[in-house]
Motif scaffolding. Sequence first.
Motif, PDB file in Angstrom:
ATOM      1  N   ILE A   1      -3.609  -8.613   1.364  1.00 21.78           N
ATOM      2  CA  ILE A   1      -3.823  -7.331   2.043  1.00 21.78           C
ATOM      3  C   ILE A   1      -5.034  -7.437   2.973  1.00 21.78           C
ATOM      4  O   ILE A   1      -4.996  -6.972   4.119  1.00 21.78           O
ATOM      5  CB  ILE A   1      -4.000  -6.217   1.008  1.00 21.78           C
ATOM      6  CG1 ILE A   1      -2.722  -6.073   0.173  1.00 21.78           C
ATOM      7  CG2 ILE A   1      -4.333  -4.887   1.687  1.00 21.78           C
ATOM      8  CD1 ILE A   1      -2.841  -5.125  -0.994  1.00 21.78           C
ATOM      9  N   ASN A   2      -6.087  -8.069   2.499  1.00 21.90           N
ATOM     10  CA  ASN A   2      -7.269  -8.239   3.347  1.00 21.90           C
ATOM     11  C   ASN A   2      -6.984  -9.140   4.546  1.00 21.90           C
ATOM     12  O   ASN A   2      -7.514  -8.918   5.647  1.00 21.90           O
ATOM     13  CB  ASN A   2      -8.430  -8.791   2.516  1.00 21.90           C
ATOM     14  CG  ASN A   2      -9.079  -7.725   1.648  1.00 21.90           C
ATOM     15  OD1 ASN A   2      -9.780  -6.861   2.135  1.00 21.90           O
ATOM     16  ND2 ASN A   2      -8.828  -7.790   0.347  1.00 21.90           N
TER      17      ASN A   2
ATOM     18  N   LEU B   1       0.825  -1.210   0.000  1.00 19.49           N
ATOM     19  CA  LEU B   1       0.000   0.000   0.000  1.00 19.49           C
ATOM     20  C   LEU B   1       0.861   1.262   0.000  1.00 19.49           C
ATOM     21  O   LEU B   1       0.494   2.273  -0.620  1.00 19.49           O
ATOM     22  CB  LEU B   1      -0.938  -0.007   1.208  1.00 19.49           C
ATOM     23  CG  LEU B   1      -1.980  -1.131   1.217  1.00 19.49           C
ATOM     24  CD1 LEU B   1      -2.844  -1.042   2.460  1.00 19.49           C
ATOM     25  CD2 LEU B   1      -2.850  -1.078  -0.034  1.00 19.49           C
TER      26      LEU B   1
ATOM     27  N   PHE C   1      -9.431  -3.947   1.328  1.00 23.60           N
ATOM     28  CA  PHE C   1      -8.815  -3.515   0.078  1.00 23.60           C
ATOM     29  C   PHE C   1      -9.541  -4.165  -1.087  1.00 23.60           C
ATOM     30  O   PHE C   1      -9.681  -5.387  -1.142  1.00 23.60           O
ATOM     31  CB  PHE C   1      -7.331  -3.908   0.065  1.00 23.60           C
ATOM     32  CG  PHE C   1      -6.576  -3.466  -1.157  1.00 23.60           C
ATOM     33  CD1 PHE C   1      -6.144  -2.167  -1.289  1.00 23.60           C
ATOM     34  CD2 PHE C   1      -6.309  -4.367  -2.181  1.00 23.60           C
ATOM     35  CE1 PHE C   1      -5.447  -1.752  -2.418  1.00 23.60           C
ATOM     36  CE2 PHE C   1      -5.617  -3.969  -3.314  1.00 23.60           C
ATOM     37  CZ  PHE C   1      -5.181  -2.658  -3.429  1.00 23.60           C
ATOM     38  N   SER C   2      -9.990  -3.343  -2.046  1.00 22.84           N
ATOM     39  CA  SER C   2     -10.725  -3.854  -3.202  1.00 22.84           C
ATOM     40  C   SER C   2      -9.866  -3.989  -4.444  1.00 22.84           C
ATOM     41  O   SER C   2     -10.159  -4.788  -5.329  1.00 22.84           O
ATOM     42  CB  SER C   2     -11.915  -2.929  -3.526  1.00 22.84           C
ATOM     43  OG  SER C   2     -12.798  -2.867  -2.432  1.00 22.84           O
TER      44      SER C   2
ATOM     45  N   LYS D   1      -4.757  -9.197  -3.698  1.00 28.07           N
ATOM     46  CA  LYS D   1      -5.728  -8.522  -2.840  1.00 28.07           C
ATOM     47  C   LYS D   1      -5.996  -9.309  -1.568  1.00 28.07           C
ATOM     48  O   LYS D   1      -6.165  -8.727  -0.489  1.00 28.07           O
ATOM     49  CB  LYS D   1      -7.027  -8.292  -3.603  1.00 28.07           C
ATOM     50  CG  LYS D   1      -6.920  -7.241  -4.687  1.00 28.07           C
ATOM     51  CD  LYS D   1      -8.239  -6.988  -5.378  1.00 28.07           C
ATOM     52  CE  LYS D   1      -8.574  -8.057  -6.371  1.00 28.07           C
ATOM     53  NZ  LYS D   1      -9.738  -7.722  -7.216  1.00 28.07           N
TER      54      LYS D   1
ATOM     55  N   PHE E   1      -8.245   1.988  -4.942  1.00 32.77           N
ATOM     56  CA  PHE E   1      -7.246   2.689  -4.137  1.00 32.77           C
ATOM     57  C   PHE E   1      -6.890   4.030  -4.769  1.00 32.77           C
ATOM     58  O   PHE E   1      -6.880   5.076  -4.106  1.00 32.77           O
ATOM     59  CB  PHE E   1      -5.987   1.830  -3.986  1.00 32.77           C
ATOM     60  CG  PHE E   1      -4.905   2.472  -3.154  1.00 32.77           C
ATOM     61  CD1 PHE E   1      -4.812   2.221  -1.793  1.00 32.77           C
ATOM     62  CD2 PHE E   1      -3.986   3.335  -3.736  1.00 32.77           C
ATOM     63  CE1 PHE E   1      -3.822   2.828  -1.028  1.00 32.77           C
ATOM     64  CE2 PHE E   1      -2.989   3.944  -2.974  1.00 32.77           C
ATOM     65  CZ  PHE E   1      -2.906   3.688  -1.615  1.00 32.77           C
TER      66      PHE E   1
END
Length: 336
Positions: free
Chosen positions: A127-128, A99, A134-135, A124, A140
Amino acid sequence: MNTQTLPRLAITAGEPAGIGPELIIRLAATPLAANFVAVTDRALLERAAQRCGQAVELIDDDGGDITERTPGQLRVQHIPLGATETPGRPDPANAKHVLATLAEAADGCLEGRYAAIVTAPLQKSSINEAGIPFSGHTEFFAERARADVVMMLASPELRVSLATTHLPLAAVPAAITHDTLVRVLRIAHRELRGKFGLVEPRIAVLGLNPHAGEGGHLGREELDTIIPTLDALRAEGMHLLGPLPADTAFVPALRERYDAVLAMYHDQALPVLKSEAFDRTVNLTLGLPFIRTSVDHGTALDLAGTGRGDPASLIAATRMALELVARRSAIAQGHS
């Protein structure tokens, strides 16, 4: 002698355990005329170069301009990893690193330090799993730039925008609303003019149902929503074709009549695009105040670490970014 500076492109490596770092090494080996700035961990790139068996000269980025680049040279905006990567095994400990690279690239474009962003794929789920909702890249950058955006995928032969993106098929009809179509078509129309230099862009709009609803016999979304919306936008001056049946919209004779396609959902048009030009398809985010292109494939965890990843999509994304930067510069000079 007037020597032009090379455009500074921020290249984000995406998932450290994926194929992105190795693809960036392959990209750096090309003679493309650009000032590549890899926004990632320097040691990660060193290890990727070893896995590729590729000599690379990593240079700490000082923010300055250059007028030439030797193949193999790569500037680095160092953002440290949270944990040393294991190829093929994403680690949520690196979520903040990923990120941070995206934030640096986006903020750098907004501040004028980079001419464009080219993104390698990220994971993804990792990150989740770190507890950070986070999509994806698109969402973002839209939030970072406070912009309303539309996804477009483009090859040299075809441009496709999407009215809806990653939705279950059962949720698509309810998402096809007047407001959605107006928003997406206005953004696509504006960006086809501003980024692609099309004075009067022609957009083919696909119907939602088979045969574009066949006069209401195969669904009413065309009659109740799509056709009235297209008529209203035509009254504003937009050149819109359709709604067209998706099964015939891509035949060569029809393609000559439009510059881009708006599909109602993800799998309606993308199989055509990817079957024709998978390694030349580029993901663009329309509506941002900066240029962002991306590969159109995933992290390829099964190939990560082997050094055998194909950089064709990243090279295509970089070429398109450079074309868009050049066109933006030409338009700016023409208006100055």
